[in-house]
Design a protein around this motif. Structure first.
Motif, short mmCIF file in Angstrom:
data_model
loop_
_atom_site.label_atom_id
_atom_site.label_comp_id
_atom_site.label_asym_id
_atom_site.label_seq_id
_atom_site.Cartn_x
_atom_site.Cartn_y
_atom_site.Cartn_z
N ILE A 81 -47.82 -45.87 80.56
CA ILE A 81 -47.36 -44.69 79.83
C ILE A 81 -48.49 -43.66 79.79
O ILE A 81 -49.64 -43.99 79.47
CB ILE A 81 -46.91 -45.07 78.42
N ILE A 82 -48.15 -42.41 80.12
CA ILE A 82 -49.14 -41.34 80.12
C ILE A 82 -49.32 -40.84 78.69
O ILE A 82 -48.35 -40.52 78.01
CB ILE A 82 -48.70 -40.18 81.04
N GLN A 83 -50.58 -40.77 78.24
CA GLN A 83 -50.91 -40.30 76.90
C GLN A 83 -51.88 -39.13 76.99
O GLN A 83 -52.66 -39.03 77.94
CB GLN A 83 -51.56 -41.41 76.08
N CYS A 84 -51.83 -38.27 76.00
CA CYS A 84 -52.78 -37.16 75.92
C CYS A 84 -54.17 -37.72 75.65
O CYS A 84 -54.35 -38.52 74.73
CB CYS A 84 -52.37 -36.22 74.78
N PRO A 85 -55.17 -37.34 76.44
CA PRO A 85 -56.52 -37.86 76.20
C PRO A 85 -57.13 -37.34 74.90
O PRO A 85 -58.06 -37.93 74.37
CB PRO A 85 -57.32 -37.37 77.41
N ASN A 86 -56.58 -36.26 74.36
CA ASN A 86 -57.12 -35.65 73.16
C ASN A 86 -56.59 -36.32 71.88
O ASN A 86 -57.35 -36.69 71.01
CB ASN A 86 -56.80 -34.15 73.15
N GLN A 88 -53.80 -38.80 71.93
CA GLN A 88 -53.09 -40.04 72.28
C GLN A 88 -51.58 -39.95 72.10
O GLN A 88 -50.89 -40.97 72.03
CB GLN A 88 -53.63 -41.24 71.47
N SER A 89 -51.03 -38.76 72.06
CA SER A 89 -49.59 -38.57 71.92
C SER A 89 -48.90 -38.85 73.26
O SER A 89 -49.45 -38.61 74.32
CB SER A 89 -49.29 -37.14 71.49
N GLU A 90 -47.66 -39.37 73.18
CA GLU A 90 -46.87 -39.62 74.39
C GLU A 90 -45.83 -38.52 74.60
O GLU A 90 -45.04 -38.59 75.54
CB GLU A 90 -46.19 -40.98 74.29
N ASP A 91 -45.82 -37.52 73.74
CA ASP A 91 -44.87 -36.40 73.81
C ASP A 91 -45.48 -35.32 74.69
O ASP A 91 -46.26 -34.48 74.22
CB ASP A 91 -44.59 -35.88 72.39
N ILE A 92 -45.13 -35.34 75.99
CA ILE A 92 -45.84 -34.54 77.00
C ILE A 92 -44.85 -33.78 77.88
O ILE A 92 -43.79 -34.29 78.22
CB ILE A 92 -46.71 -35.47 77.88
N CYS A 130 -50.71 -31.21 70.64
CA CYS A 130 -51.96 -30.46 70.46
C CYS A 130 -52.14 -29.34 71.46
O CYS A 130 -53.07 -28.54 71.34
CB CYS A 130 -53.15 -31.40 70.51
N GLY A 131 -51.30 -29.25 72.49
CA GLY A 131 -51.40 -28.16 73.47
C GLY A 131 -52.45 -28.40 74.55
O GLY A 131 -52.70 -27.51 75.38
N ASN A 132 -53.05 -29.57 74.59
CA ASN A 132 -54.06 -29.88 75.59
C ASN A 132 -53.42 -30.01 76.97
O ASN A 132 -52.37 -30.61 77.13
CB ASN A 132 -54.76 -31.20 75.22
N GLU A 133 -54.06 -29.42 77.99
CA GLU A 133 -53.61 -29.54 79.38
C GLU A 133 -54.53 -30.49 80.11
O GLU A 133 -55.75 -30.40 79.98
CB GLU A 133 -53.61 -28.17 80.06
#
Length: 135
Positions: A81-86, A88-92, A130-133
């Motif tokens: 599962i891909i997670q935000c590195p900032n 850890q959210s899975e909502d991407i 968080c808006g992180n790309e």
């Protein structure tokens, strides 16, 4: 057979992927306006996007399958599962077209002056929380 629009898409590729998913579950479905959007994406707004239509009889089952597909987390090639590195959210967002940075700004200005689609953009994942790309 009365057809009902169950979902609209911005591009024909996503529409065909969802159509294939529904057809795998033995739900007959049709795509409308896919050719005009494929030929000229600017007409997407005019015709209302690519429409996925199903029979009224299959509406509930198709809606359930589409909801499960949309809410399932994104995975990479290894099935992780891909997670935000900032955060850890899975909502991407997948396939987000980013124009951040100097090249992106120059591309936006050039595209505006020449009245063409953006010349340069990066396709990245974007976190909805968080808006992180990230790549």
């Amino acid at each position: 057979m009365e057809l009902v629009t169950i979902k609209t898409f911005d591009n024909p590729i996503e529409a065909h992927l969802m159509k294939s998913k529904l057809e795998n579950e033995n739900i007959t479905c049709f795509l409308f306006d896919e050719n005009i959007v494929g030929l000229n994406p600017l007409y997407n707004i005019t015709v209302g996007g690519v429409k996925l239509k199903v029979s009224k009889i299959d509406l509930d089952e198709a809606a359930t399958i589409i909801e499960e597909t949309i809410n399932s987390p994104l995975t990479n090639d290894q099935g992780e599962i891909i997670q935000c590195p900032n955060c850890q959210s899975e909502d991407i967002y997948s396939g987000f077209k980013s124009m951040k940075g100097t090249k992106g700004i120059l591309s936006a200005i050039t595209s505006f002056l020449l009245m063409v689609f953006p010349i340069y953009y990066k396709t990245v994942y974007k976190c909805k929380s968080c808006g992180n790309e990230f790549k």
